[in-house]
Design a protein around this motif. Structure first.
Motif, PDB file in Angstrom:
ATOM      1  N   TRP A  95       0.832  -1.205   0.000  1.00 46.52           N
ATOM      2  CA  TRP A  95       0.000   0.000   0.000  1.00 46.52           C
ATOM      3  C   TRP A  95       0.866   1.255   0.000  1.00 46.52           C
ATOM      4  O   TRP A  95       0.625   2.199  -0.753  1.00 46.52           O
ATOM      5  N   ARG A  96       1.902   1.259   0.860  1.00 43.83           N
ATOM      6  CA  ARG A  96       2.780   2.427   0.893  1.00 43.83           C
ATOM      7  C   ARG A  96       3.529   2.579  -0.434  1.00 43.83           C
ATOM      8  O   ARG A  96       3.798   3.703  -0.884  1.00 43.83           O
ATOM      9  N   LEU A  97       3.853   1.475  -1.076  1.00 44.30           N
ATOM     10  CA  LEU A  97       4.494   1.538  -2.387  1.00 44.30           C
ATOM     11  C   LEU A  97       3.545   2.180  -3.398  1.00 44.30           C
ATOM     12  O   LEU A  97       3.967   3.007  -4.218  1.00 44.30           O
ATOM     13  N   ARG A  98       2.276   1.860  -3.336  1.00 46.31           N
ATOM     14  CA  ARG A  98       1.290   2.484  -4.223  1.00 46.31           C
ATOM     15  C   ARG A  98       1.141   3.973  -3.915  1.00 46.31           C
ATOM     16  O   ARG A  98       0.923   4.791  -4.814  1.00 46.31           O
ATOM     17  N   GLN A  99       1.273   4.335  -2.631  1.00 44.35           N
ATOM     18  CA  GLN A  99       1.222   5.750  -2.274  1.00 44.35           C
ATOM     19  C   GLN A  99       2.433   6.497  -2.828  1.00 44.35           C
ATOM     20  O   GLN A  99       2.320   7.647  -3.272  1.00 44.35           O
ATOM     21  N   LEU A 100       3.589   5.859  -2.822  1.00 43.54           N
ATOM     22  CA  LEU A 100       4.784   6.460  -3.405  1.00 43.54           C
ATOM     23  C   LEU A 100       4.607   6.653  -4.915  1.00 43.54           C
ATOM     24  O   LEU A 100       5.091   7.636  -5.487  1.00 43.54           O
ATOM     25  N   ALA A 101       3.903   5.707  -5.541  1.00 42.41           N
ATOM     26  CA  ALA A 101       3.615   5.861  -6.975  1.00 42.41           C
ATOM     27  C   ALA A 101       2.669   7.034  -7.206  1.00 42.41           C
ATOM     28  O   ALA A 101       2.842   7.813  -8.160  1.00 42.41           O
ATOM     29  N   ALA A 102       1.685   7.204  -6.331  1.00 41.00           N
ATOM     30  CA  ALA A 102       0.752   8.327  -6.460  1.00 41.00           C
ATOM     31  C   ALA A 102       1.466   9.663  -6.297  1.00 41.00           C
ATOM     32  O   ALA A 102       1.040  10.684  -6.854  1.00 41.00           O
ATOM     33  N   GLN A 103       2.569   9.659  -5.555  1.00 42.81           N
ATOM     34  CA  GLN A 103       3.374  10.868  -5.372  1.00 42.81           C
ATOM     35  C   GLN A 103       4.367  11.082  -6.516  1.00 42.81           C
ATOM     36  O   GLN A 103       5.102  12.068  -6.528  1.00 42.81           O
ATOM     37  N   GLY A 104       4.418  10.124  -7.455  1.00 47.29           N
ATOM     38  CA  GLY A 104       5.320  10.240  -8.584  1.00 47.29           C
ATOM     39  C   GLY A 104       6.754   9.824  -8.281  1.00 47.29           C
ATOM     40  O   GLY A 104       7.658  10.106  -9.077  1.00 47.29           O
ATOM     41  N   ARG A 105       6.985   9.135  -7.180  1.00 44.70           N
ATOM     42  CA  ARG A 105       8.348   8.768  -6.794  1.00 44.70           C
ATOM     43  C   ARG A 105       8.742   7.394  -7.317  1.00 44.70           C
ATOM     44  O   ARG A 105       9.927   7.085  -7.427  1.00 44.70           O
ATOM     45  N   VAL A 106       7.770   6.544  -7.599  1.00 42.22           N
ATOM     46  CA  VAL A 106       8.023   5.253  -8.237  1.00 42.22           C
ATOM     47  C   VAL A 106       6.967   5.054  -9.311  1.00 42.22           C
ATOM     48  O   VAL A 106       5.955   5.749  -9.348  1.00 42.22           O
ATOM     49  N   GLU A 107       7.218   4.097 -10.194  1.00 41.85           N
ATOM     50  CA  GLU A 107       6.236   3.785 -11.230  1.00 41.85           C
ATOM     51  C   GLU A 107       6.055   2.280 -11.334  1.00 41.85           C
ATOM     52  O   GLU A 107       6.973   1.503 -11.029  1.00 41.85           O
ATOM     53  N   PHE A 108       4.855   1.888 -11.740  1.00 39.91           N
ATOM     54  CA  PHE A 108       4.501   0.478 -11.850  1.00 39.91           C
ATOM     55  C   PHE A 108       4.435   0.055 -13.305  1.00 39.91           C
ATOM     56  O   PHE A 108       4.092   0.841 -14.189  1.00 39.91           O
ATOM     57  N   GLU A 109       4.721  -1.221 -13.528  1.00 41.05           N
ATOM     58  CA  GLU A 109       4.471  -1.878 -14.801  1.00 41.05           C
ATOM     59  C   GLU A 109       3.583  -3.073 -14.499  1.00 41.05           C
ATOM     60  O   GLU A 109       3.905  -3.898 -13.649  1.00 41.05           O
ATOM     61  N   GLY A 110       2.451  -3.156 -15.175  1.00 44.26           N
ATOM     62  CA  GLY A 110       1.495  -4.211 -14.861  1.00 44.26           C
ATOM     63  C   GLY A 110       0.420  -3.697 -13.913  1.00 44.26           C
ATOM     64  O   GLY A 110       0.295  -2.490 -13.687  1.00 44.26           O
ATOM     65  N   SER A 111      -0.350  -4.602 -13.372  1.00 43.80           N
ATOM     66  CA  SER A 111      -1.490  -4.218 -12.542  1.00 43.80           C
ATOM     67  C   SER A 111      -1.136  -4.223 -11.063  1.00 43.80           C
ATOM     68  O   SER A 111      -0.776  -5.262 -10.510  1.00 43.80           O
ATOM     69  N   PRO A 112      -1.272  -3.073 -10.377  1.00 50.29           N
ATOM     70  CA  PRO A 112      -1.027  -3.022  -8.936  1.00 50.29           C
ATOM     71  C   PRO A 112      -2.201  -3.549  -8.116  1.00 50.29           C
ATOM     72  O   PRO A 112      -2.275  -3.320  -6.912  1.00 50.29           O
ATOM     73  N   ALA A 113      -3.142  -4.239  -8.770  1.00 49.61           N
ATOM     74  CA  ALA A 113      -4.262  -4.825  -8.037  1.00 49.61           C
ATOM     75  C   ALA A 113      -3.823  -6.032  -7.226  1.00 49.61           C
ATOM     76  O   ALA A 113      -4.526  -6.470  -6.328  1.00 49.61           O
ATOM     77  N   THR A 114      -2.644  -6.575  -7.557  1.00 48.96           N
ATOM     78  CA  THR A 114      -2.103  -7.708  -6.823  1.00 48.96           C
ATOM     79  C   THR A 114      -0.596  -7.558  -6.720  1.00 48.96           C
ATOM     80  O   THR A 114       0.051  -7.085  -7.662  1.00 48.96           O
ATOM     81  N   ILE A 115      -0.027  -7.971  -5.597  1.00 50.08           N
ATOM     82  CA  ILE A 115       1.408  -7.804  -5.379  1.00 50.08           C
ATOM     83  C   ILE A 115       2.215  -8.509  -6.454  1.00 50.08           C
ATOM     84  O   ILE A 115       3.227  -7.977  -6.944  1.00 50.08           O
ATOM     85  N   ARG A 116       1.784  -9.685  -6.850  1.00 52.59           N
ATOM     86  CA  ARG A 116       2.568 -10.470  -7.815  1.00 52.59           C
ATOM     87  C   ARG A 116       2.211 -10.167  -9.267  1.00 52.59           C
ATOM     88  O   ARG A 116       2.693 -10.828 -10.175  1.00 52.59           O
ATOM     89  N   GLY A 117       1.378  -9.149  -9.460  1.00 56.93           N
ATOM     90  CA  GLY A 117       0.970  -8.838 -10.825  1.00 56.93           C
ATOM     91  C   GLY A 117       1.679  -7.642 -11.422  1.00 56.93           C
ATOM     92  O   GLY A 117       1.276  -7.152 -12.468  1.00 56.93           O
ATOM     93  N   CYS A 118       2.748  -7.153 -10.757  1.00 63.00           N
ATOM     94  CA  CYS A 118       3.381  -5.936 -11.272  1.00 63.00           C
ATOM     95  C   CYS A 118       4.864  -5.875 -10.905  1.00 63.00           C
ATOM     96  O   CYS A 118       5.338  -6.603 -10.023  1.00 63.00           O
TER      97      CYS A 118
END
Length: 267
Positions: free
Chosen positions: A238-261
């Protein structure tokens, strides 16, 4: 009808090891599942813990939330746990509270003692320390679920009564902590302190590299190093997703599941 002895613990792993180690029926162990180390506590003991449920709804990734809510809506599950605690004084003739040194179990201890504040039944506690966990990977924090079933009888033999002064002090501490607006709670040296919900974001961010990494591998590092409470995979993700919302990290794939991105630092 009250059971002769009710063992109270935090989490299914702890409940399973206590039942196996002492050969107890399911009714002899009460498992409390809410991780009280994180999130708002203001309405946790009410019959409508909407704020607490909303917090957990945001924390859990979609896949985990769907699995958890097969047992009913989060708010209803939390309300049921609060109702169980309100009825706790009539549930047994003797209570045994099991805890380690992690914040969640220490808070559970205080909440259960608060629920039993007017009860006249004998109240004992089993403190699981490092001496009972010789093979534990972490020595800075302990949890009941770390016990092996064969070690549970030795732990149970250390049960000691909770004297009236300690009961009063811990019950009052629960009331204070419940009113505190802090998002995180740590336990060290017998003291619970409160902290902002983003207190460990820098530690989580430090585990993210500049190249794509599986999110599960990223969060595994801070889960093993964060001190004061046992940081779960759901919390760190969850905190990793919050960091993404702040623009500090980015995801590839779906953040709906830990193992999906996968995740990397923003370039």
């Amino acid at each position: 009808m009250p059971v002769p002895v009710l063992h109270v613990c935090c989490g299914d792993s702890a409940a399973e090891v206590i039942r196996a180690g002492l050969n107890l029926p399911e009714a002899a162990v009460l498992v409390l599942r809410d991780d009280l180390a994180v999130g708002p506590l203001g309405d946790v003991d009410s019959d409508r813990p909407d704020a607490r449920a909303a917090f957990w709804h945001a924390v859990f990734p979609d896949e985990d939330r769907a699995a958890i809510e097969t047992g009913g809506r989060l708010v209803d599950q939390l309300a049921e746990e609060a109702a169980v605690l309100r009825a706790l004084p009539d549930a047994a003739e003797t209570f045994v509270l099991w805890h380690g040194s992690g914040a969640a179990e220490q808070l559970k201890l205080r909440r259960a003692i608060w629920a039993l504040r007017d009860a006249t039944a004998p109240l004992e506690e089993v403190a699981v320390g490092p001496d009972l966990l010789p093979g534990a990977l972490r020595r800075d924090m302990t949890a009941v679920g770390m016990l092996e079933p064969e070690d549970v009888p030795r732990a149970a033999a250390t049960a000691r009564p909770v004297d009236p002064d300690r009961r009063a002090r811990l019950a009052a501490e629960w009331e204070r902590l419940r009113a505190d607006g802090g998002g995180l709670r740590h336990h060290r040296g017998g003291i619970i302190t409160t902290h902002p919900i983003d207190a460990h974001d820098a530690e989580i961010l430090a585990a993210v590299g500049t190249d794509w990494m599986p999110a599960a591998r990223v969060i595994g590092q801070p889960m093993g190093t964060i001190a004061g409470f046992f940081a779960t995979d759901a919390f760190c993700f969850w905190r990793l997703r919050q960091l993404a919302a702040q623009g500090r990290v980015e995801f590839e794939g779906s953040p709906a599941t830990i193992r999906g991105c996968r995740v990397r630092r923003t370039r």
